[in-house]
Design an enzyme around this catalytic site. Structure first.
Site, PDB file in Angstrom:
ATOM      1  N   LYS A 208       8.002  -2.116  -2.203  1.00 34.04           N
ATOM      2  CA  LYS A 208       7.424  -1.342  -1.339  1.00 34.04           C
ATOM      3  C   LYS A 208       8.398  -0.458  -0.382  1.00 34.04           C
ATOM      4  O   LYS A 208       8.794   1.183  -0.504  1.00 34.04           O
ATOM      5  CB  LYS A 208       7.053  -1.815  -0.617  1.00 34.04           C
ATOM      6  CG  LYS A 208       5.927  -0.987   0.091  1.00 34.04           C
ATOM      7  CD  LYS A 208       4.939   0.040  -0.260  1.00 34.04           C
ATOM      8  CE  LYS A 208       5.008   0.675   1.954  1.00 34.04           C
ATOM      9  NZ  LYS A 208       4.570   1.944   1.721  1.00 34.04           N
TER      10      LYS A 208
ATOM     11  N   CYS B  82       6.281   4.214   8.999  1.00 32.37           N
ATOM     12  CA  CYS B  82       7.274   3.564   8.041  1.00 32.37           C
ATOM     13  C   CYS B  82       8.316   3.985   7.659  1.00 32.37           C
ATOM     14  O   CYS B  82       8.634   3.077   7.509  1.00 32.37           O
ATOM     15  CB  CYS B  82       5.531   3.260   6.921  1.00 32.37           C
ATOM     16  SG  CYS B  82       4.623   2.371   7.900  1.00 32.37           S
TER      17      CYS B  82
ATOM     18  N   GLU C 186       0.503  -1.125   0.682  1.00 35.98           N
ATOM     19  CA  GLU C 186      -0.274   0.271  -0.305  1.00 35.98           C
ATOM     20  C   GLU C 186       0.925   1.412   0.259  1.00 35.98           C
ATOM     21  O   GLU C 186       1.780   1.188   0.685  1.00 35.98           O
ATOM     22  CB  GLU C 186      -0.531  -0.435   1.375  1.00 35.98           C
ATOM     23  CG  GLU C 186      -1.827   1.003   1.943  1.00 35.98           C
ATOM     24  CD  GLU C 186      -2.485   1.669  -0.183  1.00 35.98           C
ATOM     25  OE1 GLU C 186      -3.427   0.526  -0.727  1.00 35.98           O
ATOM     26  OE2 GLU C 186      -2.691   2.317  -0.637  1.00 35.98           O
TER      27      GLU C 186
HETATM   28  N1  LIG Z   1       0.267   4.013   8.241  1.00 34.58           N
HETATM   29  C1  LIG Z   1       0.084   3.631   6.961  1.00 34.58           C
HETATM   30  O1  LIG Z   1      -0.030   4.721   6.265  1.00 34.58           O
HETATM   31  C2  LIG Z   1       1.645   2.544   5.811  1.00 34.58           C
HETATM   32  C3  LIG Z   1       1.500   1.592   6.408  1.00 34.58           C
HETATM   33  N2  LIG Z   1       1.291   0.419   6.218  1.00 34.58           N
HETATM   34  C4  LIG Z   1       2.603  -1.232   6.576  1.00 34.58           C
HETATM   35  O2  LIG Z   1       0.843  -1.820   6.905  1.00 34.58           O
HETATM   36  C5  LIG Z   1       0.463  -1.660   7.425  1.00 34.58           C
HETATM   37  C6  LIG Z   1      -0.132  -2.179   9.005  1.00 34.58           C
HETATM   38  O3  LIG Z   1       0.141  -0.615   9.108  1.00 34.58           O
HETATM   39  P1  LIG Z   1      -0.893   0.198  10.448  1.00 34.58           P
HETATM   40  O4  LIG Z   1      -2.433  -0.025   9.955  1.00 34.58           O
HETATM   41  O5  LIG Z   1      -0.339   1.894  10.390  1.00 34.58           O
HETATM   42  O6  LIG Z   1      -0.876  -0.448  11.395  1.00 34.58           O
HETATM   43  P2  LIG Z   1      -1.307  -0.115  13.026  1.00 34.58           P
HETATM   44  O7  LIG Z   1      -1.245  -0.590  13.829  1.00 34.58           O
HETATM   45  O8  LIG Z   1      -2.723   0.886  12.733  1.00 34.58           O
HETATM   46  O9  LIG Z   1      -3.215  -1.366  12.624  1.00 34.58           O
HETATM   47  C7  LIG Z   1      -2.844  -3.177  12.701  1.00 34.58           C
HETATM   48  C8  LIG Z   1      -4.120  -3.609  13.725  1.00 34.58           C
HETATM   49  O10 LIG Z   1      -3.324  -5.240  13.004  1.00 34.58           O
HETATM   50  C9  LIG Z   1      -4.118  -5.883  14.172  1.00 34.58           C
HETATM   51  N3  LIG Z   1      -3.365  -7.410  14.225  1.00 34.58           N
HETATM   52  C10 LIG Z   1      -2.145  -7.396  14.878  1.00 34.58           C
HETATM   53  N4  LIG Z   1      -2.240  -9.112  14.524  1.00 34.58           N
HETATM   54  C11 LIG Z   1      -3.552  -9.379  14.252  1.00 34.58           C
HETATM   55  C12 LIG Z   1      -3.798 -10.427  14.484  1.00 34.58           C
HETATM   56  N5  LIG Z   1      -3.331 -11.555  14.631  1.00 34.58           N
HETATM   57  N6  LIG Z   1      -5.225 -11.031  14.262  1.00 34.58           N
HETATM   58  C13 LIG Z   1      -5.978  -9.549  13.849  1.00 34.58           C
HETATM   59  N7  LIG Z   1      -5.525  -8.300  14.034  1.00 34.58           N
HETATM   60  C14 LIG Z   1      -3.966  -8.199  14.438  1.00 34.58           C
HETATM   61  C15 LIG Z   1      -3.662  -4.985  15.711  1.00 34.58           C
HETATM   62  O11 LIG Z   1      -4.229  -5.301  16.524  1.00 34.58           O
HETATM   63  C16 LIG Z   1      -3.994  -3.715  14.943  1.00 34.58           C
HETATM   64  O12 LIG Z   1      -5.390  -2.919  15.132  1.00 34.58           O
HETATM   65  C17 LIG Z   1       2.831  -1.829   8.677  1.00 34.58           C
HETATM   66  O13 LIG Z   1       3.349  -3.165   7.589  1.00 34.58           O
HETATM   67  C18 LIG Z   1       3.341  -0.380   7.483  1.00 34.58           C
HETATM   68  O14 LIG Z   1       4.357  -1.239   7.444  1.00 34.58           O
HETATM   69  C19 LIG Z   1       1.791   0.260   4.601  1.00 34.58           C
HETATM   70  C20 LIG Z   1       1.427   2.088   3.790  1.00 34.58           C
HETATM   71  C21 LIG Z   1       0.772   2.944   4.971  1.00 34.58           C
HETATM   72  O1  LIG Z   2       4.625   3.127   3.669  1.00 35.51           O
HETATM   73  C1  LIG Z   2       3.613   3.456   4.409  1.00 35.51           C
HETATM   74  O2  LIG Z   2       3.466   4.311   5.863  1.00 35.51           O
HETATM   75  C2  LIG Z   2       3.976   5.586   3.772  1.00 35.51           C
HETATM   76  O3  LIG Z   2       4.596   6.068   3.974  1.00 35.51           O
HETATM   77  C3  LIG Z   2       4.647   7.729   3.650  1.00 35.51           C
HETATM   78  O4  LIG Z   2       3.519   8.331   4.026  1.00 35.51           O
HETATM   79  P1  LIG Z   2       3.439   9.108   5.489  1.00 35.51           P
HETATM   80  O5  LIG Z   2       4.770   8.818   6.903  1.00 35.51           O
HETATM   81  O6  LIG Z   2       2.212   8.737   5.804  1.00 35.51           O
HETATM   82  O7  LIG Z   2       3.775  10.640   5.019  1.00 35.51           O
HETATM   83  P2  LIG Z   2       4.356  11.269   4.207  1.00 35.51           P
HETATM   84  O8  LIG Z   2       3.362  12.321   3.777  1.00 35.51           O
HETATM   85  O9  LIG Z   2       5.275  10.832   3.197  1.00 35.51           O
HETATM   86  O10 LIG Z   2       5.164  12.063   5.628  1.00 35.51           O
HETATM   87  C4  LIG Z   2       6.273  11.506   6.163  1.00 35.51           C
HETATM   88  C5  LIG Z   2       7.086  12.064   6.990  1.00 35.51           C
HETATM   89  O11 LIG Z   2       7.764  13.032   6.050  1.00 35.51           O
HETATM   90  C6  LIG Z   2       7.360  14.621   6.282  1.00 35.51           C
HETATM   91  N1  LIG Z   2       8.074  15.056   5.227  1.00 35.51           N
HETATM   92  C7  LIG Z   2       7.016  14.971   4.049  1.00 35.51           C
HETATM   93  C8  LIG Z   2       7.350  15.335   2.784  1.00 35.51           C
HETATM   94  C9  LIG Z   2       8.173  16.646   2.606  1.00 35.51           C
HETATM   95  O12 LIG Z   2       8.518  17.044   1.962  1.00 35.51           O
HETATM   96  N2  LIG Z   2       8.792  16.859   4.601  1.00 35.51           N
HETATM   97  C10 LIG Z   2       8.410  15.930   5.021  1.00 35.51           C
HETATM   98  O13 LIG Z   2       8.902  16.075   6.713  1.00 35.51           O
HETATM   99  C11 LIG Z   2       6.237  14.603   6.418  1.00 35.51           C
HETATM  100  O14 LIG Z   2       6.300  16.203   7.444  1.00 35.51           O
HETATM  101  C12 LIG Z   2       6.402  13.626   7.790  1.00 35.51           C
HETATM  102  O15 LIG Z   2       6.863  13.853   8.787  1.00 35.51           O
HETATM  103  C13 LIG Z   2       4.533   8.108   2.065  1.00 35.51           C
HETATM  104  O16 LIG Z   2       4.459   8.762   1.494  1.00 35.51           O
HETATM  105  C14 LIG Z   2       3.422   6.425   1.651  1.00 35.51           C
HETATM  106  O17 LIG Z   2       4.097   6.426   0.288  1.00 35.51           O
HETATM  107  C15 LIG Z   2       3.737   5.086   2.528  1.00 35.51           C
HETATM  108  O18 LIG Z   2       2.632   4.483   2.077  1.00 35.51           O
END
Ligand SMILES: NC(=O)C1=CN([C@@H]2O[C@H](COP(=O)(O)OP(=O)(O)OC[C@H]3O[C@@H](n4cnc5c(N)ncnc54)[C@H](O)[C@@H]3O)[C@@H](O)[C@H]2O)C=CC1
Ligand SMILES: O=C(O)[C@H]1O[C@H](OP(=O)(O)OP(=O)(O)OC[C@H]2O[C@@H](n3ccc(=O)[nH]c3=O)[C@H](O)[C@@H]2O)[C@H](O)[C@@H](O)[C@@H]1O
Length: 477
Positions: free
Chosen positions: A224, A280, A165
């Protein structure tokens, strides 16, 4: 046989990714039943709350999407086994934090939650299933998932897809509606190809076909980590230049604008700041570094590790500048923070720079006051406690805090009260509402000299200086 078309999805993990992603899939695919399951009952209850303002995640536009689909074809539940049984396609969207123990501590991704999901799927499976890695995972994790599934359940077939994602928090719904691309990695055998077709078919309901990229599983997994490493690297690169700007009198925003107009460089992700945060960037780069070392590539590992080191330095530089400017002592002084979330428009605080800056100031016994429009006071105390326990994650936060640190940290529900009688103000998050603060009245109620440290470069420097403030911005000499 793995089907090439599906009408039921289960997503394990109702977090920042699972929740919004599945809500949008359900919104755009009314013919598919989408169930999001989680072990966290409180979180599931919040997803089911009638009052949409109580959803566990704050994301602009999320309420409307949930309102449209919930109860129609979108369901949130703690019944994990049932959810798996009822679905042809299962997304794994659980957390994959940096390991805090044992081999790879502080670097490798902790895959215990992912492994548990694989076992849960195998135990509950009642037919052949497509398993989709939505979590960010080290390259070749699909191999381990497949081995576990096949060892636990030899009766059914499983096809593993990697579908990372790329949404960013604060813009998740827009990113999901108008994705730059959707990446799907799968195996080349018939089951693998069927699984790819089934997932392409889901996304094709709203994403143009030319944006649906299919690759091998390994390329997808590695893409990713690479995407996040490149994005974070740009922030660290411009932040490194901000330090030089402050020494030389150049202006980092002018430099970023000038270089960004080169179409080969591009203008996005060049905003200098107090440092990147979020759950992340750091975790994924450290994971990449760990993988490089594991595969015998120490030079490559060192190259990427520098991105994280530069980010630690940027946060430290900001905290140190506050201490230095306040005549080398912040003890007993009121330093007011505007913002705690790692960026605007989210209530997520994971790895937020504010935590590290506050920690360094608390080490120096400052009175830190915080106002953030979306972050709860409970979360802020938890963030500092966590860093205190895992202080090794930053070289600048190793010292334990004074025993009474909780008395030095104050959280406010209104910005006025937070800012009143401050010695200095620090902008940590770029919330839009901070641009509309009545600075004349803030100035009248502050100790003089009245300092502002703008860690996001959102304030009008000239206007602020005219009022009488001494303003320090990032990368401006
Ligand atoms: N937060 C973001 O913006 C992004 C995160 N990712 C990736 O997506 C993954 C998830 O990230 P988040 O959604 O931020 O994490 P999160 O911590 O917000 O959510 C994960 C959820 O999984 C649940 N969980 C864990 N083990 C479980 C199990 N065995 N059965 C059922 N539920 C379970 C937890 O209770 C929690 O609610 C990570 O690998 C992260 O690196 C990728 C892109 C964007
Ligand atoms: O794997 C993930 O979790 C995600 O991580 C980032 O998304 P996110 O961390 O939600 O937000 P960003 O907009 O990327 O910002 C990350 C951090 O960098 C900082 N940032 C971003 C851009 C910039 O120009 N300068 C800067 O300081 C932001 O303030 C923030 O603290 C990536 O942008 C997503 O594509 C990815 O899916």
């Amino acid at each position: 046989m793995i089907p090439n078309k599906i009408n039921s999805i289960c997503c394990i993990g109702a977090g920042y990714v699972g929740g919004p992603t599945m809500s949008v899939i359900a919104q755009k695919c009314p013919h598919i039943k989408v169930t999001v399951v989680d072990i966290n009952e409180e979180r599931i209850n919040a997803w089911n709350d009638e009052n949409l303002d109580n959803l566990p995640i704050y994301e602009p536009g999320l309420n409307q999407v949930v309102a449209e689909a919930r109860g129609r074809n979108l369901f949130f539940s703690t019944e994990i086994e049932q959810g798996i049984k009822d679905a042809q396609m299962i997304f794994i969207s659980v957390n994959t934090p940096t390991k805090t123990y044992g081999t790879g501590k502080g670097m490798a991704a902790d895959l215990k939650f992912v492994e548990l999901c694989a076992r849960q799927i195998a135990q509950a499976a009642n037919e052949d299933k497509i398993v989709v890695e939505k979590s960010t995972l080290p390259v070749r994790t699909a191999e381990s998932i497949k081995r576990i599934l096949e060892a636990e359940d030899s009766e059914h077939e499983f096809a593993i897809l990697s579908n990372p994602e790329f949404l960013a928090e604060g813009t998740a719904i827009e990113d999901l509606h108008y994705a730059d691309r959707m990446l799907i990695g799968g195996e080349s055998d018939e089951n693998g190809q069927n699984a790819i077709e089934a997932l392409v078919d889901v996304y094709a309901n709203w994403i143009p076909r030319e944006k649906l990229i299919t690759t091998s599983v390994w390329s997808s997994e590695l893409s990713k980590l690479t995407a996040n490493a490149f994005l974070a690297q740009r922030v660290s690169s411009i932040n490194s230049i901000s330090a030089l700007c402050e020494r030389t009198g150049a202006d980092v925003e002018e430099v970023a604008h000038a270089i960004g107009m080169d179409s080969r460089i591009g203008s996005k992700f060049l905003k200098s700041s107090v440092g990147f945060g979020g759950s992340c960037f750091q975790k994924d780069i450290l994971n990449l570094v760990y993988l490089c070392r594991h595969f015998g590539l120490p030079e490559v590992a060192e190259y990427w590790e520098q991105v994280v080191k530069m980010n630690d330095y940027q946060k430290h530089r900001f905290a140190k500048q506050i201490i230095d400017t306040l005549f080398n002592t912040v003890s007993g002084k009121k330093i007011s923070f505007l913002g705690w979330a790692f960026k605007k428009d989210t209530n997520d605080t994971r790895e937020s720079s504010a935590i590290y800056v506050a920690y360094e100031l608390l080490q120096d016994r400052a009175e830190v006051h915080v106002y953030d429009p979306k972050v709860s006071s409970d979360q802020i105390y938890k963030d500092i406690s966590y860093l205190q326990e895992h202080s090794s994650s930053s070289p600048y936060c190793k010292e334990k805090l004074p025993k009474d640190w909780k008395e030095l940290l104050h959280i406010h529900k209104e910005s006025d009260l937070c800012l009143k009688n401050s010695h200095a103000i620090a902008v940590l998050t770029e919330w839009d509402e901070f641009k509309n603060i009545n600075w004349d009245s803030v100035y009248a109620n502050m100790y003089k000299p009245a300092f502002i440290f703008d860690g996001r470069n959102i304030l009008d420097r000239e206007k602020i200086a005219k009022i009488g403030f001494e303003i320090k911005s990032i990368g401006k000499g």
